[in-house]
Design a protein around this motif. Structure first.
Motif, PDB file in Angstrom:
ATOM      1  N   HIS A 166      35.190  44.584  34.033  1.00 45.89           N
ATOM      2  CA  HIS A 166      35.561  43.193  34.252  1.00 45.89           C
ATOM      3  C   HIS A 166      34.356  42.388  34.713  1.00 45.89           C
ATOM      4  CE1 HIS A 166      39.993  44.482  35.013  1.00 45.89           C
ATOM      5  NE2 HIS A 166      39.780  44.177  33.750  1.00 45.89           N
ATOM      6  N   GLN A 167      34.333  41.149  34.313  1.00 44.85           N
ATOM      7  CA  GLN A 167      33.311  40.231  34.780  1.00 44.85           C
ATOM      8  C   GLN A 167      33.901  39.412  35.926  1.00 44.85           C
ATOM      9  OE1 GLN A 167      30.089  39.935  33.752  1.00 44.85           O
ATOM     10  NE2 GLN A 167      29.776  38.395  35.345  1.00 44.85           N
ATOM     11  N   MET A 168      33.472  39.680  37.159  1.00 46.44           N
ATOM     12  CA  MET A 168      33.998  38.941  38.300  1.00 46.44           C
ATOM     13  C   MET A 168      32.963  37.957  38.808  1.00 46.44           C
ATOM     14  SD  MET A 168      35.917  40.166  41.821  1.00 46.44           S
ATOM     15  CE  MET A 168      34.501  40.922  42.638  1.00 46.44           C
ATOM     16  N   THR A 169      33.349  36.699  38.891  1.00 44.09           N
ATOM     17  CA  THR A 169      32.478  35.655  39.415  1.00 44.09           C
ATOM     18  C   THR A 169      33.073  35.139  40.725  1.00 44.09           C
ATOM     19  OG1 THR A 169      33.636  33.964  38.113  1.00 44.09           O
ATOM     20  CG2 THR A 169      31.691  34.977  37.133  1.00 44.09           C
ATOM     21  N   THR A 170      32.203  34.851  41.680  1.00 49.40           N
ATOM     22  CA  THR A 170      32.660  34.382  42.990  1.00 49.40           C
ATOM     23  C   THR A 170      31.873  33.139  43.401  1.00 49.40           C
ATOM     24  OG1 THR A 170      31.072  35.781  44.191  1.00 49.40           O
ATOM     25  CG2 THR A 170      33.234  36.732  43.692  1.00 49.40           C
ATOM     26  N   SER A 171      32.496  32.321  44.222  1.00 50.63           N
ATOM     27  CA  SER A 171      31.805  31.163  44.795  1.00 50.63           C
ATOM     28  C   SER A 171      32.335  30.926  46.203  1.00 50.63           C
ATOM     29  CB  SER A 171      31.992  29.914  43.926  1.00 50.63           C
ATOM     30  OG  SER A 171      33.347  29.522  43.900  1.00 50.63           O
TER      31      SER A 171
END
Length: 295
Positions: A166-171
């Protein structure tokens, strides 16, 4: 000796299948034929009664007739335990014959560790469900930085995300978001939500995690590109023992307790949680809003 060798070969073959190309989140979906551990319904009912779960079953809101919901829960509960016990028994069979430092033994130990963790999570969810009902789920409030809590939850689920590709992006905001909260219970909220996102998103999908401030609230959004939620189930996803897609027959679907606990814990912190989905095949978005104390 011949029977023992043949049995071991079957166990090794099955273990290789599980440990080789199958993602971790799909382990429970693999049927292990060697050393199957049969669970007796009466034993499961006894354990549920001891945990005071039967009143929960009869009083919780749910989709469909009450008896069908009870039977569905007990079926899923038995299935989850049986799968874990079957895998453990096969792994133990390999360990009893193979050299302790050989590849099959290493795989077997990893299998045991993961399945024990799975069974521990099941037990903890059931105990928390009982604590919610009896009012014994206590919070230990302290001043915490929400960013650290959410980041630790993301780190906890990182391995699962990697296994699923999975490609997990966070901010996160650059400055702290201070809350009066139980850090451990809040982390449980976000681990559950991120685990669900990973569980119901196919291999190679995406998961987004965003933490922001909106007026006097801290807002956490978790969006995935997964299987989505049907309009019929959407209003009930936070009800006890309800699964997002019970018709999918996913082996890792769990007991339908996690989201009910999420709602309870968020509300105990003075906040609320919502879910949105355009339907099956269009992913889901869970939003948690928590009040920020006046500085």
């Amino acid at each position: 000796m011949i029977d023992e060798c043949e049995s071991t070969q079957r166990a090794c073959s099955r273990l290789s299948q599980i440990m080789g190309s199958t993602p971790d989140a799909d382990l429970a979906a693999v049927e292990v034929n060697v050393g199957r551990a049969e669970m007796f319904p009466q034993s499961v009912c006894d354990h549920a009664a001891r945990l005071q779960l039967w009143p929960l079953l009869s009083s919780s809101h749910h989709v469909g007739p009450g008896e069908d919901r009870n039977n569905e829960f007990m079926t899923v509960f038995s299935h989850e335990l049986r799968n874990s016990l079957s895998a453990i028994r096969s792994a133990v069979q390999i360990l009893s014959i193979q050299p302790s430092d050989g590849p099959p033994a290493v795989k077997a130990r990893k299998m045991i560790e993961r399945q024990v963790e799975q069974m521990t999570r099941l037990a903890e969810d059931l105990l928390d469900a009982s604590r919610v009902r009896t009012g014994q789920l206590n919070l230990r409030s302290e001043r915490v930085d929400l960013r650290a809590v959410v980041a630790h939850a993301a780190q906890t689920i990182e391995f699962t995300m990697q296994q699923q590709n999975h490609q997990m992006t966070t901010s996160f905001p650059e400055t702290p978001i201070w809350l009066q909260a139980d850090a451990a219970r809040l982390e449980q909220v976000f681990v559950n939500l991120l685990s669900n996102a990973a569980k119901y998103t196919d291999i190679g999908g995406s998961v987004e995690l965003h933490v922001t401030r909106e007026m006097s609230q801290a807002v956490i959004r978790i969006r995935d590109s997964g299987i989505g939620i049907s309009p019929e189930v959407l209003p009930h996803v936070f009800d006890l023992f309800v699964q997002a897609d019970p018709s999918s027959r996913r082996g890792d679907a769990g007991l339908g307790i996690g989201l009910a606990l999420v709602r309870n814990l968020v509300e105990r912190h003075g906040g609320f949680v919502t879910v949105a989905s355009a339907g099956l095949g269009y992913g889901s978005e869970f939003t948690v809003r928590l009040p920020m104390p006046v500085e």
